[in-house]
Design an enzyme around this catalytic site. Structure first.
Site, PDB file in Angstrom:
ATOM      1  CB  ILE A   1      -9.917  12.031   6.400  1.00  0.00           C
ATOM      2  CG1 ILE A   1      -9.489  12.831   6.730  1.00  0.00           C
ATOM      3  CG2 ILE A   1     -11.609  12.598   5.877  1.00  0.00           C
ATOM      4  CD1 ILE A   1      -9.362  14.515   6.488  1.00  0.00           C
TER       5      ILE A   1
ATOM      6  CE1 TYR B   1      -3.549   2.715   0.874  1.00  0.00           C
ATOM      7  CE2 TYR B   1      -2.004   3.244   2.586  1.00  0.00           C
ATOM      8  CZ  TYR B   1      -3.211   3.470   2.035  1.00  0.00           C
ATOM      9  OH  TYR B   1      -3.840   4.723   1.965  1.00  0.00           O
TER      10      TYR B   1
ATOM     11  CE  LYS C   1      -3.548   5.373  -1.773  1.00  0.00           C
ATOM     12  NZ  LYS C   1      -4.443   5.456  -2.371  1.00  0.00           N
TER      13      LYS C   1
END
Length: 246
Positions: free
Chosen positions: A190, A157, A161
């Site tokens: 978030i 991951y 990114k």
């Protein structure tokens, strides 16, 4: 770029993707959504967009495959005459110990998180070049934007990114002569993932300088700003409450 009257193609309609899509609808954009398996969520997001008075369409596609993306872009363009805004939100995020990572795990992360962003950008840019204007917004991660991994167990991951940031910069350089601006957003805390415990949610608040989770509207604000601004390209904007400086 004025959003009203434009056509937006949003990959990934879950959680943040749904809120971003609805916000674009409120500002007068038609919104096309894609899904691979989560049709119900995509349809619900389309319903929210339509509630703003704007058109929405939902298309099924495996975004890791070029022909599927090409067909999606053709369908959107046939119905609405082109695509002005591309928001690459499709992503997978799963923890796995290093010794258990398979080639399939690696490929899944690269295909969904990085390859799909490139293929979607490549598919929409001819129409954007013809119009002489466009916006592409990719989604990275605050850890990748910080230049070093922070958590073990997310190797594919993280690498994917970091690749998204490199892709954003390279696309921005290639497409600048056509007034197509390309940027990335690197979210931090978030929305808490559903599998986090109460204690884990609280711990992240403690290590975030602003002392709270941001909420999806913070991403909406960043997306709208990057679309409307005419002089930012090749940038990766961290929206992380200062998490990277802790």
């Amino acid at each position: 770029m004025e959003i009203r009257g434009k056509v937006a193609f949003v990959t990934g309609s879950k959680r943040i993707g749904g809120v971003v899509s609805t916000a674009l609808g409120r500002r007068g954009a038609k919104v096309a959504l894609t899904y691979n398996r989560s049709r119900e969520q995509a349809e619900e997001t389309a319903k929210e967009v339509r509630s703003t008075g704007q058109e929405a369409m939902v298309l099924n596609a495996d975004l890791s495959q070029g022909p599927a993306i090409g067909e999606v872009v053709r369908q959107i363009s046939k119905r609405w005459g082109g695509i002005d805004i591309l928001i690459n939100l499709a992503s997978i995020y799963k923890a796995k110990p290093l010794e258990e990572i398979t080639q399939g795990d690696w490929d899944d992360n690269m295909n969904v998180n990085l390859r799909s962003a490139f293929l979607c950008a490549q598919a929409v840019m001819p129409a954007m070049r013809e119009k002489g204007c466009g916006r592409i917004i990719n989604f990275a991660d605050w850890t990748a934007a910080s230049g070093r991994p922070r958590y073990k167990g997310y190797l594919p991951y993280y690498v994917s990114k970091v690749g998204v940031i490199g892709l954003t910069e390279a696309l921005a350089l290639e497409l600048a002569p056509f007034n197509i601006l390309v940027n990335a957003i690197a979210p931090g805390p978030i929305l808490p993932p559903p599998d986090l415990t109460v204690e884990e949610v609280a711990k992240i608040k403690i290590v975030t300088p602003l002392g709270r989770w941001g909420g999806e509207e913070q991403i909406v604000t960043a997306v709208i700003s990057l679309i409307e601004n005419d002089f930012i390209t090749g940038e990766c904007l961290r929206v992380d409450g200062g998490r990277h400086i802790y």
